[in-house]
Design a protein around this motif. Structure first.
Motif, PDB file in Angstrom:
ATOM      1  N   ASN A   1      38.885  93.297 131.101  1.00  0.00           N
ATOM      2  CA  ASN A   1      37.521  92.775 131.130  1.00  0.00           C
ATOM      3  C   ASN A   1      37.460  91.677 132.198  1.00  0.00           C
ATOM      4  O   ASN A   1      37.974  90.576 131.998  1.00  0.00           O
TER       5      ASN A   1
ATOM      6  N   THR B   1      35.242  89.755 133.233  1.00  0.00           N
ATOM      7  CA  THR B   1      34.555  88.505 132.877  1.00  0.00           C
ATOM      8  C   THR B   1      35.573  87.424 132.487  1.00  0.00           C
ATOM      9  O   THR B   1      35.382  86.248 132.754  1.00  0.00           O
ATOM     10  N   LEU B   2      36.658  87.871 131.867  1.00  0.00           N
ATOM     11  CA  LEU B   2      37.672  86.912 131.417  1.00  0.00           C
ATOM     12  C   LEU B   2      38.359  86.208 132.586  1.00  0.00           C
ATOM     13  O   LEU B   2      38.929  85.128 132.420  1.00  0.00           O
TER      14      LEU B   2
HETATM   15  C1  LIG Z   1      34.279  90.594 128.171  1.00  0.00           C
HETATM   16  O1  LIG Z   1      34.592  89.230 127.909  1.00  0.00           O
HETATM   17  C2  LIG Z   1      33.466  88.398 127.695  1.00  0.00           C
HETATM   18  C3  LIG Z   1      33.982  86.964 127.598  1.00  0.00           C
HETATM   19  O2  LIG Z   1      34.895  86.816 126.561  1.00  0.00           O
HETATM   20  C4  LIG Z   1      32.746  88.873 126.441  1.00  0.00           C
HETATM   21  O3  LIG Z   1      31.611  88.062 126.239  1.00  0.00           O
HETATM   22  C5  LIG Z   1      32.347  90.336 126.622  1.00  0.00           C
HETATM   23  O4  LIG Z   1      31.764  90.813 125.426  1.00  0.00           O
HETATM   24  C6  LIG Z   1      33.538  91.189 126.979  1.00  0.00           C
HETATM   25  N1  LIG Z   1      33.123  92.531 127.315  1.00  0.00           N
HETATM   26  C7  LIG Z   1      33.681  93.617 126.763  1.00  0.00           C
HETATM   27  C8  LIG Z   1      33.160  94.911 127.232  1.00  0.00           C
HETATM   28  O5  LIG Z   1      34.580  93.532 125.925  1.00  0.00           O
END
Ligand SMILES: *[C@@H]1O[C@H](CO)[C@@H](O)[C@H](O)[C@H]1NC(C)=O
Ligand SMILES: *[C@@H]1O[C@H](CO)[C@@H](O)[C@H](O)[C@H]1NC(C)=O
Length: 208
Positions: free
Chosen positions: A53, A55-56
């Motif tokens: 992911n 975003t992390l």
């Molecule tokens: C990816 O990580 C973010 C931050 O922790 C989170 O908000 C998001 O739901 C995650 N996305 C998935 C597809 O797991």
């Protein structure tokens, strides 16, 4: 033997970032972090990017996430989902081609293996790499990815940091050993070499 490290050819650069919200334990709320964050775009196992992911990997507006370098941490600590994806890919590569097997874990590690083929870059295991911005790659070989427990048992030197850590990836001291890092704070730049074991030299015979 001494080696003039400044003449080594494989110096690579990546940008250093300041977390807008300090992650240091004793800091006041809202104080800027003085720790060293880097931009990581992907993590490779056996030269292939693992599905994580993304975003992390970036710092959010509350100062969570991102990747930092911390010599205080003995081993690299990964957010849980990154950790399990990395271990799964590592196992697939390792068991697929290398005929090795898992053995009882030895604390603090969870992933320990019979690994018996030695190379100048450490025990032979699938390569790992962090890919920084602009596709600058930092390869990690057995000497930095694995921790030797006994002659035939080596553990993956990465730890599971749980599912909502402050910083998603903390690159720790074992992974930095025998790599040369220069933090140029004025220019917000990290200069690094991959393992110096390539040149047959270790920290003990550096000449600065
Ligand atoms: C990816 O990580 C973010 C931050 O922790 C989170 O908000 C998001 O739901 C995650 N996305 C998935 C597809 O797991
Ligand atoms: C893999 O390991 C098994 C058990 O130790 C051994 O019998 C076999 O010959 C090995 N195969 C290869 C390809 O090395």
């Amino acid at each position: 033997m001494t080696t003039d490290v400044s003449k080594l050819p494989r110096l690579a650069y990546t940008k250093l970032y300041i977390n807008p919200v300090s992650t240091a334990g004793a800091s006041r709320k809202g104080e800027k972090s003085t720790e060293y964050f880097v931009g990581v775009n992907s993590i490779l196992v056996d030269r292939k990017p693992i599905r994580i992911n993304s975003t992390l990997l970036s710092i959010n507006n509350r100062g969570f996430g991102g990747v930092k370098i911390s010599t205080v941490s003995p081993y690299t600590v990964l957010e849980s989902s990154i950790y399990s994806t990395l271990v799964k890919a590592f196992d697939e590569a390792f068991f697929g081609g290398w005929n090795e097997s898992r053995v009882m874990p030895v604390k603090p590690f969870k992933d320990c293996y019979t690994a018996t083929v030695r190379t100048p870059l450490g025990v032979a295991v699938p390569d790992l790499a962090f890919v920084f911005e602009d596709n600058v790659k930092w390869d990690i070989y057995g000497a930095n990815s694995m921790v030797e427990i006994s002659r035939d048992v080596h553990c993956l030197g990465f730890l599971d940091g749980g599912s909502n850590p402050r910083t998603s990836v903390v690159i720790g001291a074992h992974q930095l050993e025998d790599n040369l890092l220069q933090f140029d704070l004025a220019a917000n730049k990290l200069a690094f070499t991959e393992t110096l074991l390539w040149e047959g030299i270790e920290c003990s015979n550096f000449k600065f």
